[in-house]
Design a protein around this motif. Structure first.
Motif, PDB file in Angstrom:
ATOM      1  N   ILE A   1      -4.164 -59.689 -33.016  1.00  0.00           N
ATOM      2  CA  ILE A   1      -3.612 -59.542 -33.820  1.00  0.00           C
ATOM      3  C   ILE A   1      -4.977 -59.319 -35.510  1.00  0.00           C
ATOM      4  N   GLU A   2      -5.402 -58.673 -36.503  1.00  0.00           N
ATOM      5  CA  GLU A   2      -6.311 -58.385 -36.628  1.00  0.00           C
ATOM      6  C   GLU A   2      -5.568 -58.661 -38.302  1.00  0.00           C
ATOM      7  N   ASP A   3      -4.243 -58.527 -38.671  1.00  0.00           N
ATOM      8  CA  ASP A   3      -3.661 -58.688 -40.263  1.00  0.00           C
ATOM      9  C   ASP A   3      -2.063 -59.684 -40.190  1.00  0.00           C
ATOM     10  N   ILE A   4      -1.999 -59.673 -40.682  1.00  0.00           N
ATOM     11  CA  ILE A   4       0.382 -60.370 -40.553  1.00  0.00           C
ATOM     12  C   ILE A   4       0.359 -59.135 -41.931  1.00  0.00           C
ATOM     13  N   GLY A   5       2.263 -58.337 -41.659  1.00  0.00           N
ATOM     14  CA  GLY A   5       2.228 -57.369 -42.286  1.00  0.00           C
ATOM     15  C   GLY A   5       3.116 -57.602 -43.432  1.00  0.00           C
ATOM     16  N   LYS A   6       4.174 -57.002 -44.253  1.00  0.00           N
ATOM     17  CA  LYS A   6       4.432 -57.693 -45.318  1.00  0.00           C
ATOM     18  C   LYS A   6       5.720 -58.476 -45.140  1.00  0.00           C
ATOM     19  N   GLN A   7       6.557 -57.976 -43.841  1.00  0.00           N
ATOM     20  CA  GLN A   7       7.414 -58.961 -43.435  1.00  0.00           C
ATOM     21  C   GLN A   7       7.120 -59.881 -42.466  1.00  0.00           C
ATOM     22  N   GLY A   8       5.766 -60.105 -42.152  1.00  0.00           N
ATOM     23  CA  GLY A   8       5.494 -61.347 -41.750  1.00  0.00           C
ATOM     24  C   GLY A   8       5.167 -61.129 -39.862  1.00  0.00           C
ATOM     25  N   ASP A   9       4.815 -59.447 -39.432  1.00  0.00           N
ATOM     26  CA  ASP A   9       4.395 -59.922 -37.911  1.00  0.00           C
ATOM     27  C   ASP A   9       3.376 -59.346 -38.185  1.00  0.00           C
ATOM     28  N   GLY A  10       2.588 -59.974 -36.546  1.00  0.00           N
ATOM     29  CA  GLY A  10       1.609 -59.666 -36.318  1.00  0.00           C
ATOM     30  C   GLY A  10       1.085 -58.050 -36.491  1.00  0.00           C
ATOM     31  N   ILE A  11       0.427 -57.511 -37.343  1.00  0.00           N
ATOM     32  CA  ILE A  11      -0.645 -56.172 -36.571  1.00  0.00           C
ATOM     33  C   ILE A  11      -1.736 -56.203 -35.508  1.00  0.00           C
ATOM     34  N   ALA A  12      -1.859 -55.330 -34.907  1.00  0.00           N
ATOM     35  CA  ALA A  12      -2.645 -55.062 -33.766  1.00  0.00           C
ATOM     36  C   ALA A  12      -3.234 -53.166 -34.477  1.00  0.00           C
ATOM     37  N   ARG A  13      -4.245 -53.360 -34.525  1.00  0.00           N
ATOM     38  CA  ARG A  13      -4.757 -51.613 -34.065  1.00  0.00           C
ATOM     39  C   ARG A  13      -5.065 -51.270 -32.819  1.00  0.00           C
ATOM     40  N   VAL A  14      -4.856 -50.350 -31.939  1.00  0.00           N
ATOM     41  CA  VAL A  14      -6.129 -49.349 -30.996  1.00  0.00           C
ATOM     42  C   VAL A  14      -6.633 -48.565 -31.110  1.00  0.00           C
ATOM     43  N   GLU A  15      -6.837 -47.263 -30.189  1.00  0.00           N
ATOM     44  CA  GLU A  15      -7.434 -46.036 -30.339  1.00  0.00           C
ATOM     45  C   GLU A  15      -6.897 -45.713 -31.576  1.00  0.00           C
ATOM     46  N   ARG A  16      -7.957 -45.390 -32.794  1.00  0.00           N
ATOM     47  CA  ARG A  16      -7.683 -44.000 -33.548  1.00  0.00           C
ATOM     48  C   ARG A  16      -6.878 -44.461 -34.832  1.00  0.00           C
ATOM     49  N   GLY A  17      -7.126 -46.480 -34.803  1.00  0.00           N
ATOM     50  CA  GLY A  17      -6.222 -46.926 -35.461  1.00  0.00           C
ATOM     51  C   GLY A  17      -5.195 -46.916 -35.237  1.00  0.00           C
ATOM     52  N   TYR A  18      -4.531 -46.558 -34.728  1.00  0.00           N
ATOM     53  CA  TYR A  18      -2.764 -46.950 -34.685  1.00  0.00           C
ATOM     54  C   TYR A  18      -2.620 -48.563 -34.620  1.00  0.00           C
ATOM     55  N   VAL A  19      -1.214 -48.841 -35.443  1.00  0.00           N
ATOM     56  CA  VAL A  19      -0.602 -49.710 -35.185  1.00  0.00           C
ATOM     57  C   VAL A  19       0.281 -50.331 -34.506  1.00  0.00           C
ATOM     58  N   ILE A  20      -0.055 -51.636 -33.715  1.00  0.00           N
ATOM     59  CA  ILE A  20       0.620 -51.926 -32.808  1.00  0.00           C
ATOM     60  C   ILE A  20       1.137 -53.142 -34.410  1.00  0.00           C
ATOM     61  N   ILE A  21       2.491 -52.930 -34.046  1.00  0.00           N
ATOM     62  CA  ILE A  21       3.022 -54.120 -34.829  1.00  0.00           C
ATOM     63  C   ILE A  21       3.714 -55.143 -33.610  1.00  0.00           C
ATOM     64  N   VAL A  22       3.202 -56.505 -33.769  1.00  0.00           N
ATOM     65  CA  VAL A  22       3.538 -57.315 -32.476  1.00  0.00           C
ATOM     66  C   VAL A  22       4.691 -59.065 -33.742  1.00  0.00           C
ATOM     67  N   PRO A  23       5.660 -58.896 -32.993  1.00  0.00           N
ATOM     68  CA  PRO A  23       6.763 -60.075 -34.038  1.00  0.00           C
ATOM     69  C   PRO A  23       6.352 -61.314 -33.382  1.00  0.00           C
ATOM     70  N   GLY A  24       5.857 -62.441 -34.103  1.00  0.00           N
ATOM     71  CA  GLY A  24       6.157 -63.629 -33.659  1.00  0.00           C
ATOM     72  C   GLY A  24       4.373 -64.212 -33.574  1.00  0.00           C
ATOM     73  N   ALA A  25       3.628 -63.295 -33.953  1.00  0.00           N
ATOM     74  CA  ALA A  25       1.993 -63.435 -33.534  1.00  0.00           C
ATOM     75  C   ALA A  25       1.157 -63.233 -35.283  1.00  0.00           C
ATOM     76  N   ASP A  26       0.532 -63.824 -34.818  1.00  0.00           N
ATOM     77  CA  ASP A  26      -0.742 -64.844 -35.901  1.00  0.00           C
ATOM     78  C   ASP A  26      -1.994 -64.756 -36.068  1.00  0.00           C
ATOM     79  N   ILE A  27      -3.106 -64.072 -37.144  1.00  0.00           N
ATOM     80  CA  ILE A  27      -4.032 -63.234 -36.884  1.00  0.00           C
ATOM     81  C   ILE A  27      -4.992 -64.032 -36.208  1.00  0.00           C
ATOM     82  N   GLY A  28      -6.155 -63.562 -35.421  1.00  0.00           N
ATOM     83  CA  GLY A  28      -6.570 -64.459 -34.248  1.00  0.00           C
ATOM     84  C   GLY A  28      -5.978 -64.620 -32.678  1.00  0.00           C
ATOM     85  N   GLU A  29      -4.755 -64.193 -33.051  1.00  0.00           N
ATOM     86  CA  GLU A  29      -3.989 -64.097 -31.465  1.00  0.00           C
ATOM     87  C   GLU A  29      -4.436 -63.456 -30.655  1.00  0.00           C
ATOM     88  N   ARG A  30      -5.258 -63.450 -29.601  1.00  0.00           N
ATOM     89  CA  ARG A  30      -5.305 -62.653 -28.296  1.00  0.00           C
ATOM     90  C   ARG A  30      -3.242 -62.337 -27.556  1.00  0.00           C
TER      91      ARG A  30
END
Length: 132
Positions: free
Chosen positions: A81-110
């Motif tokens: 998790i690299e960032d937190i979205g406007k609604q508090g969900d974790g944000i991860a990025r994978v290939e080509r910068g594609y975003v995966i939203i992960v509810p309940g995750a915090d920055i730095g968590e794997r």
């Protein structure tokens, strides 16, 4: 079919004929996510494709020129998790910068996530296991 809990990754690939040997290429994303390490030895299971060939009178599906999302619904991924979205969900990025939203995750968590929804520019992943 029973799938082992030790399954590290799952992807589709062609078997390439290299003369005296055959090669199955591992997608770079599996190395990037840490699922597979170069130089290590793994057990490989091959499962026949369930994709049916089109009938001779049936037209083949058209292939889009636009890049397809690098994930599929049901796929298991390890993400950081690299960032937190406007609604508090974790944000991860994978290939080509594609975003995966992960509810309940915090920055730095794997975390280990299962992809539950896929859109053209983002996906949603549900946490399966925290702090991998």
């Amino acid at each position: 079919m029973e799938i082992s809990e030790k399954l590290l990754c799952l992807f589709s690939a062609e078997v390439r004929d290299d003369g005296d040997t055959y090669t199955v290429e591992i997608p770079k994303r599996e190395i990037d996510t840490g699922s597979v390490e170069p130089g290590s030895t793994y057990r490989v299971a091959l499962i026949a494709s369930e994709r049916a060939e089109p009938a001779p009178d049936e037209p083949e599906e058209e292939v889009s020129d636009e890049p397809q999302p690098p994930v599929e619904a049901g796929e298991i991924r390890y993400v950081e998790i690299e960032d937190i979205g406007k609604q508090g969900d974790g944000i991860a990025r994978v290939e080509r910068g594609y975003v995966i939203i992960v509810p309940g995750a915090d920055i730095g968590e794997r975390v280990k996530v299962e992809i539950t929804e896929v859109k053209s520019n983002f996906a949603v992943g549900e946490i399966i296991d925290e702090d991998i």
